[in-house]
Write a protein that holds these residues in place. Structure first.
Motif, PDB file in Angstrom:
ATOM      1  N   UNK A  23       0.819  -1.212   0.000  1.00  0.00           N
ATOM      2  CA  UNK A  23       0.000   0.000   0.000  1.00  0.00           C
ATOM      3  C   UNK A  23       0.855   1.266   0.000  1.00  0.00           C
ATOM      4  N   UNK A  24       2.112   1.147   0.388  1.00  0.00           N
ATOM      5  CA  UNK A  24       3.018   2.299   0.424  1.00  0.00           C
ATOM      6  C   UNK A  24       3.783   2.447  -0.886  1.00  0.00           C
ATOM      7  N   UNK A  25       4.033   1.327  -1.562  1.00  0.00           N
ATOM      8  CA  UNK A  25       4.915   1.307  -2.731  1.00  0.00           C
ATOM      9  C   UNK A  25       4.548   2.335  -3.805  1.00  0.00           C
ATOM     10  N   UNK A  26       3.266   2.534  -4.147  1.00  0.00           N
ATOM     11  CA  UNK A  26       2.960   3.507  -5.208  1.00  0.00           C
ATOM     12  C   UNK A  26       3.266   4.961  -4.850  1.00  0.00           C
ATOM     13  N   UNK A  27       3.522   5.255  -3.568  1.00  0.00           N
ATOM     14  CA  UNK A  27       3.676   6.651  -3.150  1.00  0.00           C
ATOM     15  C   UNK A  27       5.112   7.031  -2.817  1.00  0.00           C
ATOM     16  N   UNK A  28       6.069   6.101  -2.967  1.00  0.00           N
ATOM     17  CA  UNK A  28       7.402   6.379  -2.432  1.00  0.00           C
ATOM     18  C   UNK A  28       8.120   7.497  -3.180  1.00  0.00           C
TER      19      UNK A  28
ATOM     20  N   UNK B 279      13.965  12.886  -0.729  1.00  0.00           N
ATOM     21  CA  UNK B 279      15.122  12.193  -1.298  1.00  0.00           C
ATOM     22  C   UNK B 279      14.805  11.415  -2.553  1.00  0.00           C
ATOM     23  N   UNK B 280      13.812  10.535  -2.492  1.00  0.00           N
ATOM     24  CA  UNK B 280      13.465   9.726  -3.661  1.00  0.00           C
ATOM     25  C   UNK B 280      12.818  10.571  -4.754  1.00  0.00           C
ATOM     26  N   UNK B 281      12.088  11.604  -4.370  1.00  0.00           N
ATOM     27  CA  UNK B 281      11.497  12.485  -5.383  1.00  0.00           C
ATOM     28  C   UNK B 281      12.587  13.175  -6.191  1.00  0.00           C
ATOM     29  N   UNK B 282      13.615  13.671  -5.497  1.00  0.00           N
ATOM     30  CA  UNK B 282      14.727  14.321  -6.191  1.00  0.00           C
ATOM     31  C   UNK B 282      15.469  13.301  -7.062  1.00  0.00           C
TER      32      UNK B 282
END
Length: 542
Positions: A482-487, A502-505
């Motif tokens: 349930x978290x994976x699509x939003x990381x 961090x992951x967005x950048x």
């Protein structure tokens, strides 16, 4: 003799029609022997016995020749005909002439000639046999025998004509059957070529759900050839077919409760990794009863990934614009707050009451934390690569691991390298790509929560020699589904002190390098991040 043995014998001799020749000859030898044993004494002469025994030996040699050299022996049909005709006329002459019942041998000879070589030859043999027969028995014909002779000659000619007509009809029917069979084979081959040429997977099932057809697209997708799966159930090939809405719909279809179904976006972990499928299926019926099903499996994994990437890019672009504006608005006030708090602590820290000094330190720390978030927002908003140039991924990995190896060793974490040889270089910003790798390594360390393993691999992308991949895999706790699509969403984090940027950048940096950043994770079994980047014209790394 079993059916299989008869089929092998017929193929050896040249077909079922040729098999009849030695069988008829054996029957003729048996008939001659029976006649010789049961005939009245005056007819069982030495000459008759010699002819019957000679015919038996000659027939045995002929059958042996037919077995060893069938094609050559069959080409000797005219000499064989003359010998058979001579034996038959000799026996008729020796056993009573006009009264001999061995006249029946002439019927067999004429009938066989019509059946195997056509009505014209059969009729010619019948006429020749009739003339020779009349010449042979003429001295023994009395007034009563003329009526019998007429009947015999009519039957002889009629046998040749009738057998020839039947043979001609049979030949036409055989030709028609062969043409229909060839047409059916051609149609089947055409349909198979169409099915094999489809990019979508096609599966045909029987009434029990066992696989009877499996096209080339599925062979490539699963790595299993059709002979290896034929006769097995879908569950035996891939347990994923036994779970979820697909299994329920397929069970209803095989029972005939529904005629068809369509399922879009079915997620399955197939033999070669996770896939997203669009499934269409129809029931097959025989005499109104369910007899199986046909499934069309369209692999839309790449399309779904592109759609998700496009949505993520749009979302990040909008958030980046918003983040840049917010960061600029916050940056100046928070800088003033932080500097004033720091200045007060430096100038009057010792003169301030303890409680007030602690409050100022808290304000200063939180202002600095806000400043770091603002810097993250600005970095997120400015994702374009800096100075672009050739980047050796293997060297980038080695340089980055040097920064984390010592601390990782202290924490009981084992770093494993598996770097591909002769990789082409990529073009990009080495510092930005190192920032991405460092972020993934730190996330992997945090996911382990103690001793474990982090594996870093570089290789050419499977099936795409013009692209290279960098993988970072850990043996940590994994990411819940349930978290994976939003990381990759900005400000989304599961860490108590994380900013969620961090992951967005990292995602934005990789995207600006015309690459992709993908994640696979299973709770309790770890997480793998895969970066895929375009390579320069297959220039080997130094």
């Amino acid at each position: 003799m079993t059916g299989a043995a008869i089929d092998r014998l017929a193929r050896r001799l040249g077909g079922p029609r040729v098999l009849a020749l030695p069988l008829i000859r054996v029957l003729a030898v048996l008939a001659g022997g029976i006649w010789l044993a049961l005939a009245p004494a005056p007819y069982r002469t030495g000459a008759v016995a010699a002819v019957v025994l000679g015919f038996a030996g000659y027939s045995a040699l002929l059958i042996a020749a037919l077995w060893w050299r069938p094609a050559v022996t069959l080409r000797l049909n005219v000499p064989v005909l003359l010998v058979d005709l001579g034996v038959a006329l000799a026996l008729i002459r020796l056993t009573g002439g006009a009264t001999s019942t061995l006249f029946l041998a002439l019927l067999v000879i004429a009938g066989l000639q019509s059946y195997y070589y056509g009505i014209q030859r059969g009729l010619g043999v019948a006429v020749a046999s009739a003339v020779l027969y009349l010449a042979l028995v003429w001295p023994t014909v009395d007034q009563l025998q003329w009526a019998n002779m007429a009947v015999r000659l009519a039957v002889l000619l009629g046998t040749a004509v009738g057998t020839g007509l039947l043979a001609d009809v049979e030949e036409r029917e055989r030709a028609r059957a062969l043409a229909l069979e060839a047409e059916a084979r051609g149609r089947e081959a055409f349909i198979r070529r169409v099915v094999e040429g489809l990019r979508e997977g096609v599966i045909a099932l029987d009434a029990e759900g066992r696989i009877v057809a499996w096209n080339r697209a599925l062979e490539r997708r699963y790595g299993l050839p059709e002979p290896a799966v034929r006769g097995r159930t879908l569950a035996e090939v891939d347990p994923g077919f036994t779970r979820g809405p697909l299994a329920a719909a397929l069970a209803r279809l095989l029972r005939g409760e529904i005629e068809e179904f369509t399922l879009d976006g079915v997620e399955q972990t197939l033999a070669r990794g996770p896939h997203v499928l669009n499934v269409k299926s129809n029931v097959l019926r025989a005499d109104g009863q369910p007899a199986g099903a046909v499934l069309l499996l369209e692999d839309v994994t790449e399309r779904v990934a592109l759609e998700r990437a496009a949505r993520q890019a749009e979302k990040l672009a909008a958030l980046g614009t918003l983040a840049a504006g917010v960061a600029h608005e916050i940056n100046n006030p928070i800088g003033i707050i932080s500097s004033r708090a720091e200045l007060v602590l430096l100038e009057r820290g010792t003169a301030l009451p303890a409680g007030l000094r602690e409050d100022l330190e808290v304000i200063h720390r939180q202002a600095q934390r806000v400043a770091r978030i603002v810097q993250g927002l600005l970095s997120f908003a400015r994702r374009a690569p800096g100075t672009a140039g050739p980047v050796d991924l293997n060297r980038l990995v080695e340089d980055t691991l040097l920064l984390v190896e010592k601390q990782a060793s202290k924490d009981g974490i084992r770093l494993v390298r598996k770097l591909g040889d002769g990789l082409p270089v990529v073009r990009g910003d080495a510092q930005a790509l190192q920032q991405v790798l460092m972020n993934l390594l730190l996330n992997a360390r945090d996911a382990l929560e103690g001793p474990g393993e982090i594996r870093v691999e570089t290789a050419r992308a499977p099936g795409a020699p013009d692209r290279v991949q960098l993988r970072v895999a850990d043996t940590g706790c994994g990411i819940p589904p349930e978290v994976l699509p939003r990381i990759f969403d900005p400000f989304f984090t599961t860490k108590p002190t994380g900013t969620g940027l961090g992951l967005s950048i990292a995602y934005g940096i990789v995207r600006d390098h015309q690459g992709t950043l993908e994640v696979e994770s299973e709770p309790g079994r770890g997480t793998t991040f895969t970066i895929t980047l375009p390579a320069r014209a297959l220039e080997a790394s130094a």
